[in-house]
Write a protein that holds these residues in place. Sequence first.
Motif, PDB file in Angstrom:
ATOM      1  N   SER A  91      -0.299  -1.796  -3.762  1.00 54.68           N
ATOM      2  CA  SER A  91      -1.412  -0.846  -3.805  1.00 54.68           C
ATOM      3  C   SER A  91      -1.108   0.370  -4.678  1.00 54.68           C
ATOM      4  N   ARG A  92       0.170   0.569  -5.005  1.00 51.55           N
ATOM      5  CA  ARG A  92       0.555   1.715  -5.844  1.00 51.55           C
ATOM      6  C   ARG A  92       0.937   1.279  -7.259  1.00 51.55           C
ATOM      7  N   ALA A  93       0.627   0.046  -7.618  1.00 51.19           N
ATOM      8  CA  ALA A  93       1.048  -0.465  -8.922  1.00 51.19           C
ATOM      9  C   ALA A  93       0.475   0.359 -10.076  1.00 51.19           C
ATOM     10  N   GLN A  94      -0.702   0.950  -9.891  1.00 49.53           N
ATOM     11  CA  GLN A  94      -1.286   1.782 -10.941  1.00 49.53           C
ATOM     12  C   GLN A  94      -0.440   3.017 -11.237  1.00 49.53           C
ATOM     13  N   ASP A  95       0.418   3.393 -10.290  1.00 50.51           N
ATOM     14  CA  ASP A  95       1.194   4.623 -10.441  1.00 50.51           C
ATOM     15  C   ASP A  95       2.461   4.441 -11.256  1.00 50.51           C
ATOM     16  N   VAL A  96       2.669   3.270 -11.832  1.00 48.28           N
ATOM     17  CA  VAL A  96       3.840   3.069 -12.686  1.00 48.28           C
ATOM     18  C   VAL A  96       3.852   4.099 -13.808  1.00 48.28           C
ATOM     19  N   LYS A  97       2.681   4.495 -14.259  1.00 49.16           N
ATOM     20  CA  LYS A  97       2.608   5.494 -15.325  1.00 49.16           C
ATOM     21  C   LYS A  97       3.307   6.783 -14.936  1.00 49.16           C
ATOM     22  N   SER A  98       3.276   7.134 -13.656  1.00 44.13           N
ATOM     23  CA  SER A  98       3.930   8.373 -13.226  1.00 44.13           C
ATOM     24  C   SER A  98       5.440   8.279 -13.367  1.00 44.13           C
ATOM     25  N   VAL A  99       5.997   7.079 -13.161  1.00 42.57           N
ATOM     26  CA  VAL A  99       7.432   6.878 -13.376  1.00 42.57           C
ATOM     27  C   VAL A  99       7.752   7.036 -14.856  1.00 42.57           C
TER      28      VAL A  99
END
Length: 550
Positions: free
Chosen positions: A338-346
Amino acid sequence: MPAPLYALIMAGGFGTRLWPRSRTQHPKQFLDLTGDLSMLQQSQRRLLPLIPPEKTLVATNQRYVDLVERQLPDLPPENILGEPVGRGTAAAVGLAAVHLRKRDPQAIMAVLTADHLIKKTDAFRNALRAASHVAAEGWLVTLGIKPGYPETGYGYIERGDFLGMVGDFEGYRVARFVEKPDLETAKAYVESGNYVWNSGMFIWRVSRILEEMEKHMPEMYAGLCTIETAIGTPRFSAVLDETFSQLPNQTIDYGIMEKAERVAVLPVDIGWNDVGSWSAVYDVLPRDQMNNVVVGRHVSPDTKNSLIYSPKRLVATIGLDDIVIVDTDDVLLVCPRSRAQDVKSVVELLRANGESGYLHGAIIPQPLTQEQIDALFEVANSLEKVLLSLMLHAGLWPSYIARLTTDDFDLIRGWVTTPGGVRPLPAVTREYLFQWMRERDSLTFSFADEWGDSQTVKARIEEIGRRANVPLTVDNLFETLARALFNTSEEGRAIQSALGEEAALVRVPLEALFPFSLNDFSGQEGNSLGERAHAVLDRAARAMGAQPAD
């Protein structure tokens, strides 16, 4: 006579949402796929026969021009537009538009993406054909994806007045473009039936989009006209480098589409997925009995609903649910699906911490095409054919090859004893060896006398590639063999049958494939395992066009 239809494939992004598999050196659109097709190659192939290669343009960053040329060898080199810097989709569209205006002022251009999956290719081509008829009437047309669920990761388009049927497709005036909504708003959009997902695909007359740029983005238009005057002249590169970097950095949606008046949308069902996150990858790949998507090797008593991507190493998990695991040579990513979209934050954290090296990655070797393989063997002499075959068909390392002598080979049964163990030799490699020995009229040899060491072997391989006009390294040869082994294996055929064009992000390294998954065949030469090793290599060699030596 209908206006000529051209395609512009946008292939300049860095694909950070699929990090760590997608890196700056080799982003999402160039990733390896089963069946030798990258996402870029799929994007071009699905246009055929509606839009041929000579009417297909690709806009990409200058650093990727060579990659595009290798992956799309049928495209004329002048159709690959290298941008000096990224300035947003409006500048990329404008650059292609002025090229087309100079080449064919009546052209209609379809602006498409290089990193989306479209499984209903016939419906897609029909939609492009219908949209081109609407565009011919002066409309700026976009393809809207009929939503299957309330997605918060996409922009939406609200449809307005019904314009009529275009073949099997409904045409609507666009009421408005809306940004990515929250979940409750997305639910309302889907339930209303009046909204479609914004696919980012557009169709228009070249003259119309440039008129809109002149009206709404005058600074952009002026810069593009400066570039246009230099097209086809010796000063083009200098003018492009100087002018393009000064263009406004803006999207085509915000710069033009949200401001223009005659904008139409065709709602379509084309099996579209933007593969914009690891969660999206999970959605398009087949799942096992525990509802897991596994690329590579995974063992678990109870993990479920998860994506495990690890082509090289075994991953063992216990009790995980809805998790993404992506294992590469230098990075391990673990996150809730569910947090896969947040890879950009890494990715942003790595940049901020001065660790951008993890974002660049290594250049993934590309498999050779059949045409390139044929060219290599055409220019090679008898000894060079032996060398090529030892790597391309038998998968032997240069460091092994450089040490081999006559005593290491059992050419009758098809085995060679290397410093790393006993390895099978396919029939075609033995035939090239026999031919070379006949020409030199000697049954004894030492490859150390021919090449000296592994560096000389690698240099000879590159030199053969130069003569054949084929960019060639040892890695290219091994990647080609790995693809042939995978594509001709039972597992590979099953995956290709199940996935078709949807097969994405699947790359199995040579060492994970039989017979290279077994380091040493000592004691196996005369049994069924040895027979299977020969059969597998012979089948792969035939798939690469191997013919008996003359």
